[in-house]
Design a protein around this motif. Structure first.
Motif, PDB file in Angstrom:
ATOM      1  N   ASP A  14     -12.897   6.081   5.461  1.00  0.00           N
ATOM      2  CA  ASP A  14     -13.111   6.736   4.161  1.00  0.00           C
ATOM      3  C   ASP A  14     -12.056   6.290   3.146  1.00  0.00           C
ATOM      4  O   ASP A  14     -12.366   6.064   1.968  1.00  0.00           O
ATOM      5  CB  ASP A  14     -13.040   8.260   4.317  1.00  0.00           C
ATOM      6  N   ALA A  15     -10.813   6.193   3.603  1.00  0.00           N
ATOM      7  CA  ALA A  15      -9.722   5.820   2.697  1.00  0.00           C
ATOM      8  C   ALA A  15      -9.901   4.380   2.211  1.00  0.00           C
ATOM      9  O   ALA A  15      -9.757   4.092   1.017  1.00  0.00           O
ATOM     10  CB  ALA A  15      -8.371   5.989   3.392  1.00  0.00           C
TER      11      ALA A  15
ATOM     12  N   VAL B 282      -8.184  12.220   1.171  1.00  0.00           N
ATOM     13  CA  VAL B 282      -8.345  11.776   2.562  1.00  0.00           C
ATOM     14  C   VAL B 282      -7.037  11.949   3.341  1.00  0.00           C
ATOM     15  O   VAL B 282      -7.042  12.374   4.506  1.00  0.00           O
ATOM     16  CB  VAL B 282      -8.847  10.312   2.649  1.00  0.00           C
TER      17      VAL B 282
ATOM     18  N   MET C 239      -5.239   2.289   8.752  1.00  0.00           N
ATOM     19  CA  MET C 239      -5.894   1.372   7.810  1.00  0.00           C
ATOM     20  C   MET C 239      -5.450  -0.056   8.094  1.00  0.00           C
ATOM     21  O   MET C 239      -6.267  -0.970   8.220  1.00  0.00           O
ATOM     22  CB  MET C 239      -5.541   1.753   6.366  1.00  0.00           C
TER      23      MET C 239
ATOM     24  N   SER D 180      -6.506   7.250  -0.076  1.00  0.00           N
ATOM     25  CA  SER D 180      -5.396   7.304   0.880  1.00  0.00           C
ATOM     26  C   SER D 180      -4.149   7.984   0.332  1.00  0.00           C
ATOM     27  O   SER D 180      -3.254   8.343   1.090  1.00  0.00           O
ATOM     28  CB  SER D 180      -5.026   5.886   1.313  1.00  0.00           C
ATOM     29  N   THR D 181      -4.074   8.163  -0.979  1.00  0.00           N
ATOM     30  CA  THR D 181      -2.932   8.885  -1.543  1.00  0.00           C
ATOM     31  C   THR D 181      -3.358  10.282  -1.994  1.00  0.00           C
ATOM     32  O   THR D 181      -2.589  10.980  -2.644  1.00  0.00           O
ATOM     33  CB  THR D 181      -2.340   8.129  -2.761  1.00  0.00           C
TER      34      THR D 181
ATOM     35  N   PHE E 285      -6.607   5.028  17.944  1.00  0.00           N
ATOM     36  CA  PHE E 285      -6.134   6.299  17.384  1.00  0.00           C
ATOM     37  C   PHE E 285      -7.030   7.402  17.954  1.00  0.00           C
ATOM     38  O   PHE E 285      -6.980   7.662  19.143  1.00  0.00           O
ATOM     39  CB  PHE E 285      -6.147   6.232  15.849  1.00  0.00           C
TER      40      PHE E 285
ATOM     41  N   LEU F 186     -11.486   8.858   8.913  1.00  0.00           N
ATOM     42  CA  LEU F 186     -10.695   9.006   7.687  1.00  0.00           C
ATOM     43  C   LEU F 186     -10.103   7.676   7.219  1.00  0.00           C
ATOM     44  O   LEU F 186     -10.024   7.413   6.013  1.00  0.00           O
ATOM     45  CB  LEU F 186      -9.597  10.048   7.890  1.00  0.00           C
TER      46      LEU F 186
ATOM     47  N   THR G 173      -9.270  10.191  13.002  1.00  0.00           N
ATOM     48  CA  THR G 173      -8.448   9.225  12.267  1.00  0.00           C
ATOM     49  C   THR G 173      -9.280   8.020  11.849  1.00  0.00           C
ATOM     50  O   THR G 173      -9.140   7.525  10.716  1.00  0.00           O
ATOM     51  CB  THR G 173      -7.254   8.775  13.139  1.00  0.00           C
TER      52      THR G 173
ATOM     53  N   LEU H 296     -20.101   8.694  -1.122  1.00  0.00           N
ATOM     54  CA  LEU H 296     -18.786   8.220  -1.573  1.00  0.00           C
ATOM     55  C   LEU H 296     -18.925   6.899  -2.325  1.00  0.00           C
ATOM     56  O   LEU H 296     -18.356   6.715  -3.408  1.00  0.00           O
ATOM     57  CB  LEU H 296     -17.871   8.080  -0.341  1.00  0.00           C
TER      58      LEU H 296
ATOM     59  N   ILE I  68       0.860  -1.201   0.000  1.00  0.00           N
ATOM     60  CA  ILE I  68       0.000   0.000   0.000  1.00  0.00           C
ATOM     61  C   ILE I  68       0.891   1.245   0.000  1.00  0.00           C
ATOM     62  O   ILE I  68       1.806   1.365   0.806  1.00  0.00           O
ATOM     63  CB  ILE I  68      -0.960   0.005   1.209  1.00  0.00           C
ATOM     64  N   GLU I  69       0.606   2.157  -0.922  1.00  0.00           N
ATOM     65  CA  GLU I  69       1.555   3.243  -1.190  1.00  0.00           C
ATOM     66  C   GLU I  69       1.313   4.540  -0.427  1.00  0.00           C
ATOM     67  O   GLU I  69       2.094   5.479  -0.543  1.00  0.00           O
ATOM     68  CB  GLU I  69       1.538   3.564  -2.694  1.00  0.00           C
ATOM     69  N   ALA I  70       0.240   4.617   0.319  1.00  0.00           N
ATOM     70  CA  ALA I  70      -0.121   5.888   0.962  1.00  0.00           C
ATOM     71  C   ALA I  70       0.895   6.287   2.035  1.00  0.00           C
ATOM     72  O   ALA I  70       1.709   5.465   2.479  1.00  0.00           O
ATOM     73  CB  ALA I  70      -1.513   5.753   1.568  1.00  0.00           C
ATOM     74  N   PRO I  71       0.850   7.553   2.472  1.00  0.00           N
ATOM     75  CA  PRO I  71       1.749   8.016   3.538  1.00  0.00           C
ATOM     76  C   PRO I  71       1.565   7.184   4.810  1.00  0.00           C
ATOM     77  O   PRO I  71       0.450   6.735   5.110  1.00  0.00           O
ATOM     78  CB  PRO I  71       1.289   9.458   3.791  1.00  0.00           C
TER      79      PRO I  71
ATOM     80  N   LEU J 172      -6.362  14.172   6.703  1.00  0.00           N
ATOM     81  CA  LEU J 172      -5.682  13.654   7.906  1.00  0.00           C
ATOM     82  C   LEU J 172      -4.528  14.573   8.309  1.00  0.00           C
ATOM     83  O   LEU J 172      -4.375  14.932   9.480  1.00  0.00           O
ATOM     84  CB  LEU J 172      -5.166  12.228   7.658  1.00  0.00           C
TER      85      LEU J 172
ATOM     86  N   GLU K 197       1.361   7.772   7.991  1.00  0.00           N
ATOM     87  CA  GLU K 197       0.327   8.182   8.963  1.00  0.00           C
ATOM     88  C   GLU K 197      -1.062   7.698   8.545  1.00  0.00           C
ATOM     89  O   GLU K 197      -1.930   7.485   9.386  1.00  0.00           O
ATOM     90  CB  GLU K 197       0.267   9.717   9.042  1.00  0.00           C
ATOM     91  N   MET K 198      -1.256   7.608   7.218  1.00  0.00           N
ATOM     92  CA  MET K 198      -2.550   7.185   6.685  1.00  0.00           C
ATOM     93  C   MET K 198      -2.650   5.658   6.693  1.00  0.00           C
ATOM     94  O   MET K 198      -3.703   5.092   7.006  1.00  0.00           O
ATOM     95  CB  MET K 198      -2.657   7.737   5.251  1.00  0.00           C
TER      96      MET K 198
END
Lengths: 300, 300
Positions: free
Chosen positions: A114-115, B152, A34, B148-149, A104, A111, A108, B117, A24-27, B156, A29-30
């Protein structure tokens, strides 16, 4: 092709899912909130349904179904995170662990949900192992099964039904939407990936609806019969929210009879599915065993 | 084909959107909170971007872009509903009206957002006026831009940045994700529907990013310069949350200079876009006028 048992499919799925989670490529913190919920040890029932149906049809490879199975796990996980929020069911524990907003914080958790919900759709859209037509059908059905005509509507009705007197039909409708639609999606997704006919899809939907109700009645019965320790939930969750359940509406014996009726329906649909497809749909019954739902002697 | 002004596009869009809203099939209890926020009189900036880009390319019909424009409006609306929640920005007013959770309740607001959504993706998946390849590209990009990228993650970071000292680069990054990605999606969606090349898509993304920052700086400046009545928000919303803004980091004059720099970038990208496509991309500048953002004399 070899046929696989549910534990074998689970082993396969968990290995692939762990690998997926690392990608999973997201930052960070995100990703953290998840993954916290994605990896919180569920039974992986919905993804396993996708895979078992593919395995039964013998038309596609298991790996063709992985992205859809992951997407479904994302959607199911987001729904649990949001359902647990203080404004919803206000649960502190999920599978014996702190819920996302406890671990968390509320923002958070909202979100992260949502993500997961949003990301699910790219997983299917980009799956090159599936034909564009299949991907679009999977996306449209997932959106409809999970959205305003499906799971989310079920959750809204469920929340609004607190402290209300419900008929058994109203309760059934909530469960059909809230849990049934995603089970149905899981089974139908496996069938779409296997290029099943519309008639086959319809039968599979019927099976999944009966399974979904059986699952829910079984859960309700377990909540009555077991203590909080073995279910991993807070004690008497539904009761403290004054939610109607099968046992509260029908009594324990009535709920048991309703469970058997749904299992009987499952057998009948499986019979028709097997006849229609000439594939071994009896294997679907293994999910009852997987969930420790007592299976009556199968009729000849 | 006739070229349309933004007010003309808006008139067209509002008419089609009203009709669309009447066609939503979900149960009334579910549709009510969704429509409450969908119809709360936004500027329709993102859908209009989809339509204007289609109008500029002259390769597709405006109506080909409607489902995508509606989907984008769904996603934008859900993000506002969730952002306004008590656990997030805790806003009671949005465009001068009670926010969704004030008008209904928190659980309903969370679920109305979730439904919008989720439903967005079926709108695109089922749009027979678009080629399957286009639909899949639109869905994948929407998921990536909003998830997430993208948006959202921006939300965050925005929440986590409260009461923190931010650099201007960190602030820019938040805005790029939180608002820039959906603007970029809007413009790129119009281009995808027009079968634009990858090079054109990249330039359009550059334009939209500069536009997004200009939009944000302008908003920040307005919050400083105008009172709550004319913005329709609660007074000093950002300040009361101790959020960094362009004027708080750069001063009012510094923020104005940053705004002009982004507008200059927009002009430069438009010049390259016009050269590349031989289409009148200068028309995109009309969005600044639409938002009452002061436009400097354009350089020759």
């Amino acid at each position: 092709m070899t046929t696989k048992t549910i534990p074998e499919l689970r082993q396969y799925y968990e290995r692939k899912f762990d690998k997926h989670c690392l990608s999973i490529e997201a930052p960070l913190e995100m990703v953290k909130p998840m993954l916290y919920s994605l990896k919180n040890g569920g039974k992986r029932l919905r993804p396993l349904m996708v895979l078992l149906v593919i395995d039964i049809f013998e038309q596609a490879n298991l790996k063709d179904g992985l992205s859809t199975a992951f997407a479904l796990e994302y959607i199911h996980t987001y729904s649990l995170i949001h359902d647990d929020l203080p404004a919803m069911d206000n649960d502190d524990l999920r599978r014996g662990q702190p819920t996302n907003h406890v671990q968390f914080d509320e923002a958070t958790a909202i979100l992260a949900g949502d993500a997961l919900l949003t990301d699910a759709f790219a997983l299917i859209a980009q799956e090159a192992k599936l034909k564009p037509r299949q991907r679009l059908k999977l996306i449209e059905l997932l959106s409809r099964s999970a959205g305003s005509t499906g799971m989310v509507a079920g959750q809204l009705f469920d929340i609004r039904a607190e402290n209300q007197t419900l008929t058994i039909e109203a309760l059934k409708n909530i469960h059909r939407l809230k849990t049934g639609r995603l089970f149905s999606y899981a089974c139908q997704a496996g069938a779409i990936i296997s290029d099943a006919s519309d008639k086959e899809l319809k039968l599979i939907d019927e099976f999944a609806q009966a399974f979904g109700l059986a699952y829910q009645i079984h859960n309700d019965l377990q909540d009555v019969l077991l203590d909080s320790q073995s279910t991993g939930k807070e004690e008497h969750g539904d009761e403290s929210l004054h939610k109607a359940t099968y046992p509260s509406l029908l009594g324990v014996d009535g709920a048991k009879a309703a469970l058997e009726a749904e299992i009987e329906t499952m057998h009948q649909v499986i019979f028709r599915l097997t006849k229609e497809t000439r594939k071994d749909f009896n294997r679907l019954i293994a999910f009852l065993e997987y969930l420790n739902i007592q299976v009556k002697e199968q009729k000849a």
